[in-house]
Design a protein around this motif. Structure first.
Motif, PDB file in Angstrom:
ATOM      1  N   THR A   1       3.719  34.286 -15.776  1.00 52.50           N
ATOM      2  CA  THR A   1       3.786  35.686 -16.205  1.00 52.50           C
ATOM      3  C   THR A   1       4.320  36.575 -15.099  1.00 52.50           C
ATOM      4  O   THR A   1       5.126  37.486 -15.344  1.00 52.50           O
ATOM      5  CB  THR A   1       2.391  36.164 -16.644  1.00 52.50           C
ATOM      6  N   VAL A   2       3.891  36.311 -13.872  1.00 48.56           N
ATOM      7  CA  VAL A   2       4.387  37.097 -12.738  1.00 48.56           C
ATOM      8  C   VAL A   2       5.895  36.928 -12.601  1.00 48.56           C
ATOM      9  O   VAL A   2       6.640  37.904 -12.418  1.00 48.56           O
ATOM     10  CB  VAL A   2       3.656  36.672 -11.451  1.00 48.56           C
ATOM     11  N   GLN A   3       6.350  35.682 -12.692  1.00 46.74           N
ATOM     12  CA  GLN A   3       7.773  35.431 -12.558  1.00 46.74           C
ATOM     13  C   GLN A   3       8.567  36.074 -13.695  1.00 46.74           C
ATOM     14  O   GLN A   3       9.655  36.617 -13.489  1.00 46.74           O
ATOM     15  CB  GLN A   3       8.037  33.923 -12.526  1.00 46.74           C
ATOM     16  N   THR A   4       8.008  36.033 -14.909  1.00 45.10           N
ATOM     17  CA  THR A   4       8.678  36.667 -16.043  1.00 45.10           C
ATOM     18  C   THR A   4       8.788  38.170 -15.855  1.00 45.10           C
ATOM     19  O   THR A   4       9.838  38.775 -16.121  1.00 45.10           O
ATOM     20  CB  THR A   4       7.916  36.358 -17.340  1.00 45.10           C
ATOM     21  N   GLN A   5       7.721  38.789 -15.384  1.00 44.36           N
ATOM     22  CA  GLN A   5       7.754  40.232 -15.158  1.00 44.36           C
ATOM     23  C   GLN A   5       8.690  40.597 -14.016  1.00 44.36           C
ATOM     24  O   GLN A   5       9.343  41.648 -14.048  1.00 44.36           O
ATOM     25  CB  GLN A   5       6.336  40.738 -14.880  1.00 44.36           C
ATOM     26  N   ILE A   6       8.782  39.733 -13.013  1.00 43.29           N
ATOM     27  CA  ILE A   6       9.729  39.989 -11.931  1.00 43.29           C
ATOM     28  C   ILE A   6      11.158  39.945 -12.464  1.00 43.29           C
ATOM     29  O   ILE A   6      11.994  40.796 -12.127  1.00 43.29           O
ATOM     30  CB  ILE A   6       9.519  38.969 -10.804  1.00 43.29           C
ATOM     31  N   CYS A   7      11.439  38.949 -13.306  1.00 37.56           N
ATOM     32  CA  CYS A   7      12.773  38.866 -13.906  1.00 37.56           C
ATOM     33  C   CYS A   7      13.070  40.090 -14.758  1.00 37.56           C
ATOM     34  O   CYS A   7      14.192  40.618 -14.747  1.00 37.56           O
ATOM     35  CB  CYS A   7      12.887  37.588 -14.740  1.00 37.56           C
ATOM     36  N   GLU A   8      12.073  40.543 -15.498  1.00 30.85           N
ATOM     37  CA  GLU A   8      12.275  41.740 -16.321  1.00 30.85           C
ATOM     38  C   GLU A   8      12.528  42.967 -15.461  1.00 30.85           C
ATOM     39  O   GLU A   8      13.372  43.812 -15.784  1.00 30.85           O
ATOM     40  CB  GLU A   8      11.055  41.960 -17.213  1.00 30.85           C
ATOM     41  N   LEU A   9      11.800  43.068 -14.351  1.00 34.60           N
ATOM     42  CA  LEU A   9      12.024  44.199 -13.456  1.00 34.60           C
ATOM     43  C   LEU A   9      13.410  44.135 -12.827  1.00 34.60           C
ATOM     44  O   LEU A   9      14.086  45.167 -12.679  1.00 34.60           O
ATOM     45  CB  LEU A   9      10.941  44.214 -12.365  1.00 34.60           C
ATOM     46  N   GLU A  10      13.834  42.939 -12.429  1.00 35.21           N
ATOM     47  CA  GLU A  10      15.173  42.810 -11.864  1.00 35.21           C
ATOM     48  C   GLU A  10      16.238  43.178 -12.886  1.00 35.21           C
ATOM     49  O   GLU A  10      17.235  43.839 -12.558  1.00 35.21           O
ATOM     50  CB  GLU A  10      15.373  41.377 -11.364  1.00 35.21           C
ATOM     51  N   GLU A  11      16.039  42.751 -14.134  1.00 40.90           N
ATOM     52  CA  GLU A  11      16.980  43.117 -15.181  1.00 40.90           C
ATOM     53  C   GLU A  11      16.972  44.621 -15.427  1.00 40.90           C
ATOM     54  O   GLU A  11      18.033  45.240 -15.648  1.00 40.90           O
ATOM     55  CB  GLU A  11      16.622  42.377 -16.469  1.00 40.90           C
ATOM     56  N   THR A  12      15.780  45.235 -15.375  1.00 41.33           N
ATOM     57  CA  THR A  12      15.687  46.684 -15.542  1.00 41.33           C
ATOM     58  C   THR A  12      16.403  47.407 -14.411  1.00 41.33           C
ATOM     59  O   THR A  12      17.052  48.442 -14.625  1.00 41.33           O
ATOM     60  CB  THR A  12      14.215  47.115 -15.602  1.00 41.33           C
TER      61      THR A  12
END
Length: 693
Positions: free
Chosen positions: A221-232
Motif C-alpha cells: 500500500t505504501v508503494q502504491t501510494q508513493i506511485c500515485e503521488l509521483e504520478e500526481t
C-alpha cells in the motif's frame, strides 16, 4: 519533552560560550540554533541564562522539533533536559556499521596515536595502556575509576533525573515525564498518575510494535501510494505548464495593456504550483520514510532494539506519536494537493475597462444554509444563500443522506440533485421518523466550490395529514375569524369576556370556541403541525372523537365556569368501573407563551379537569407544535415540531372517527403549517371514511 543533542562547543572572540544545537531525525532540513551563555570570567550567575542581581531570569526559548512551537527551557537551560541515550546508541551503532574494522585510537597520545585499549566513563576518553596509567596515577582519586572497553560514546549506565541526579524508576502519565523516587514525593507530582517505568515500557512498546507491524505489513500500500503521488506530481507539473501557456497566450492577445497583468498572473500560477509541489513533495517524502529500513521506520526499528527500559520509554514516547500519525495518514490517504488548475482559467469576455482588475476565476464559496427557512414536513425544503463577496454560481449540487441507518448496514451513500437552479430545493418523499443530513455546493466555469456546513433535519414520525379548518361546529362567527385558505384562525375576545370580569365574584363565565379539522382519521398513523400565537390567552390543541366533539359543542351553553365540567367522555359511573376507559379528547393547554404539562396523561384529557392535575409544570412554547396520532394504538403524542422533542403522550378513545380540534378561551390565534409541496386539493376522505360538505 524536548531532546537535544549537543554537537560541539566553540569559543568566539567575545568569549561567550555558544552551544550549537541541531535537531536530529526531523523531516525538515536541520536548523542550527545558538544559545548565548554569559562568560564565567565575568562573575555573573552560577548557571546558564541567569545574572546575579537581575530582576527577571533570562528566558531561553527553543522551537519544538515536533510542532515548531516555542518552548521555554527554564533557568537551567539544557541542564533540565534528559539525555537521549537511545539516540546516542543508535548513532554509535551506525558509526560502528560504517567503520567496521576501524581501530579506536587513544585520545591522549602524542601523534601518531596508538590504538586504544581502555576507556573511562568518568573521564569520557579512550586511552592506551601507558596513557591510562599516566592519567590515573596510583594513590589519587582518578585511580578509583573503573576502566571500560574503548568506545566513541560515553554515557551513564542508566537515565538520571536532571533535578536529583538519581536513576529514574517511574513515569508520570499526567506530566508525561520520567521521574525518580524523590520526584514522586515532591508536591510537583501530587495527585498525578504515576506508574512504574516497567509498565510504561511495556505499554509503549506494545503500541509501537503494533503500529510498526501494521506499516510493515502494508508495504504494498505504501508503494502504491508513493506511485500515485509521483504520478500526481508529474500531472501537476504538466497541468501547471499547460495552464501557464494558456494564460500566456490569452494575455499576449490582449496587447500592451495586459502585459503588466500577465506577469502577475504567471506569478500567481507559479506560486500555486510550487505550493502544491511542496505539499506533494513533503507527503511523498513522508511516505518514502515508511518503507522498510528507511527514515522513520528504520529509526523505529533501531529504537525497538533498545533494552534499557527508561531510555526506551523516553525515546519511544514521541516516536510512537509520529508512528501513529504516519499510520493514520496511511489509512486515510489522500494526495495533499490536486493536479487540476482549472481555477487558473481566464474569462476574456469581460469589458476592456475591467482589464486592470483581471484575475483568475474563483469557484463559489461555501453556501450558507438558511436554517430559519429550511425544514422537513411532508417534504424537505432546503434554502441557502452565497456569502456576500462570493463569485456567482451557475448552478448548485444538493447532497443528502440518512444518518440513522443501523450500523450493520454500513454508512449510506450521498444522494445528489445535480444542476439545481436558484437557491432552494425540494426533496420529495423522505422516510418518516428519520434524520437526514444535507449539504450544498456551487459550481461555475472554474469548477465546484466547497460544501456548506452539514445541516441535520428530523422528518415527522408519521405521514403528514393535510386538512383545512371547518368552523361549523361550536364556532361563533362573531369571535372567530378563519382565513380564506382555511389554514389559520383567530379568536377575538368580545363582550362575554368583559362581562366575565364584572361577574368575577358571583361566577366567572367564559366563552369557548371550537374549530375542527375537515378530515377524520379512521386508521394508521398521522401527523400534523401548527403554530400558536404566543400572545394567546388560552388555547387547547389536540384531537377527539368526532361524535363526542359535535355532541359537546353543538347547541352547548355558550359559557363555562370553573365549577362546570363538560362531558369528558366518561360515563357517569366511570369512577366506579374497575377498568378506566380511554378519554374521548386529548388536548395540550397553551396560554401566555407557556405550555401547561400535568402530572399524567389524563391531566390534559378533556377541556377542563374537575380538580386539576395533582402536580403540573410549564415549559416555553416552541415555534411549532406537532401532533402525532396512532389510531390503532389509541395514543396521541404532542411534540416540539422543530426538535421533535416529546412534550406529552396521552391515551385516546379511537372507537370512531377522530378529528383535529382547536379550542379558544379569550383571544388567540393558530396557524396550520403549510405543506412543502403542491397544495393538496380539498378532500375530506381518509382511511375509507368520508365527511359530507
Amino acid at each position: 519533552m524536548l531532546i537535544w543533542a549537543v554537537m560541539r562547543a566553540e569559543l568566539w572572540p567575545s568569549k561567550n560560550l555558544i552551544f550549537r544545537l541541531n535537531r536530529l531525525h526531523h523531516p525538515q532540513p536541520a536548523i542550527t540554533h545558538f544559545l548565548y551563555l554569559p562568560d564565567p570570567s565575568t562573575g555573573f550567575g552560577t548557571y546558564p541564562g541567569r545574572k546575579r542581581g537581575a530582576l527577571h531570569p533570562q528566558v531561553i526559548m527553543f522551537p519544538c522539533p515536533a510542532c515548531q512551537g516555542d518552548v521555554e527551557l527554564g533557568e537551567r537551560g539544557l541542564a533540565g533536559l534528559f539525555r537521549n541515550l537511545t539516540l546516542e546508541r543508535v548513532v554509535e551503532r551506525y558509526r560502528q556499521s560504517v567503520s567496521v574494522g576501524g581501530a579506536i585510537l587513544c585520545q591522549l597520545c602524542k601523534p601518531p596515536p596508538l590504538e586504544a585499549t581502555k576507556g573511562c566513563t568518568e573521564c569520557r576518553a579512550t586511552f592506551c595502556n601507558e596513557c591510562f596509567k599516566l592519567f590515573h596515577p596510583w594513590g589519587t582519586q582518578k585511580a578509583q575509576h573503573e576502566p571500560t572497553l574503548p568506545t566513541l560514546s560515553f554515557r551513564p549506565k542508566g537515565l538520571m533525573c536532571p533535578d536529583h541526579k538519581e536513576e529514574v524508576t517511574h513515569y508520570c502519565k499526567t506530566c508525561q515525564r520520567l521521574v525518580c523516587q524523590l520526584c514522586r514525593v515532591r508536591r510537583t507530582h501530587s495527585g498525578h498518575k504515576i506508574t512504574p517505568v516497567l509498565s510504561a515500557y511495556q505499554a509503549l512498546k506494545d503500541k509501537l510494535t503494533k503500529s510498526l507491524t501494521y506499516i510493515l505489513g502494508n508495504q504494498d500500500t505504501v508503494q502504491t501510494q508513493i506511485c500515485e503521488l509521483e504520478e500526481t506530481v508529474r500531472h501537476t507539473e504538466v497541468s501547471g505548464q499547460q495552464a501557464k501557456e494558456e494564460v500566456s497566450q490569452l494575455v499576449r492577445g490582449l496587447g500592451a495593456v495586459l502585459e503588466e497583468k500577465r506577469a502577475s498572473l504567471l506569478q500567481a500560477i507559479e506560486e500555486c504550483q510550487q505550493e502544491r509541489l511542496a505539499r506533494l513533495s513533503t507527503q511523498l517524502q513522508e511516505h518514502r520514510s515508511l518503507l522498510d529500513g528507511s527514515g522513520l521506520v528504520g529509526y523505529a526499528q533501531e529504537v525497538l532494539k533498545e533494552t534499557d527500559q527508561p531510555c526506551f520509554v523516553q525515546a519511544a514516547k514521541q516516536l510512537h506519536n509520529r508512528i501513529a500519525r504516519a499510520t493514520e495518514a496511511l489509512q486515510t490517504f489522500r494526495p495533499a494537493a490536486g493536479s487540476s488548475f482549472r481555477h487558473c482559467q481566464l474569462d476574456v469576455s469581460r469589458e476592456l475597462k475591467l482589464l486592470t482588475e483581471l484575475n483568475f476565476l474563483r469557484v463559489p464559496e461555501a453556501p450558507v444554509i438558511d436554517t430559519q427557512r429550511t425544514f422537513a414536513y411532508d417534504q424537505i425544503f432546503l434554502c441557502w444563500r452565497l456569502p456576500p463577496h462570493s463569485p456567482p454560481a451557475w448552478h448548485y449540487t444538493v447532497e443528502f443522506r440518512r444518518t440513522d441507518v443501523p450500523a450493520q448496514q454500513g454508512p449510506t451513500r450521498w444522494q445528489r440533485r445535480e444542476e439545481v437552479r436558484g437557491t432552494s430545493a425540494l426533496l420529495e418523499n423522505p422516510d418518516t421518523g428519520s434524520v437526514y443530513v444535507l449539504r450544498v455546493r456551487g459550481c461555475n466555469k472554474a469548477g465546484y466550490g466547497e460544501y456548506s456546513e452539514d445541516v441535520h433535519l428530523h422528518t415527522p414520525p408519521a405521514p403528514v395529514l393535510h386538512f383545512f379548518l371547518d368552523g361549523r361546529w361550536g364556532a361563533s362567527r362573531e369571535r372567530l375569524a378563519i382565513s380564506k385558505d382555511q389554514r389559520a384562525v383567530r379568536s377575538v375576545p368580545g363582550l362575554p369576556l368583559l362581562l366575565a370580569a364584572e361577574r368575577l365574584l358571583t361566577g366567572c363565565h367564559l366563552s369557548v370556541d371550537v374549530v375542527l379539522g375537515d378530515v377524520a382519521v379512521t386508521q394508521g398513523r398521522s401527523y400534523w403541525a401548527c403554530a400558536v400565537d404566543p400572545a394567546s390567552y388560552l388555547v387547547k390543541v389536540g384531537v377527539g372523537l368526532e361524535s363526542k366533539l359535535q355532541e359537546s359543542f353543538q347547541g352547548a351553553p355558550d359559557v363555562i365556569s370553573p365549577r362546570y365540567d363538560p362531558d369528558s367522555g366518561h360515563d357517569s359511573g366511570a369512577e366506579d368501573a374497575t377498568v378506566e376507559a380511554s378519554p374521548p379528547f386529548a388536548f395540550l393547554t397553551i396560554g401566555m407563551g407557556k405550555i401547561l404539562l400535568g402530572s399524567g396523561a389524563n391531566a390534559n384529557a378533556g377541556l377542563t379537569g374537575r380538580d386539576g392535575p395533582a402536580a403540573s409544570c410549564t415549559v416555553p412554547l416552541p415555534p411549532r407544535l406537532g401532533i402525532c396520532l396512532d389510531y390503532e394504538q389509541g395514543r396521541v403524542s404532542f411534540l416540539d415540531a422543530v426538535s421533535f422533542r416529546g412534550l406529552l403522550e396521552c391515551p385516546l378513545d379511537c372507537s370512531g372517527p377522530v378529528c383535529p380540534a382547536f379550542c379558544f378561551i379569550g383571544g388567540g390565534a393558530v396557524q396550520l403549517q403549510e405543506p412543502v409541496g403542491t397544495k393538496p386539493e380539498r378532500k375530506v376522505t381518509i382511511g375509507g371514511f368520508a365527511k359530507l360538505d
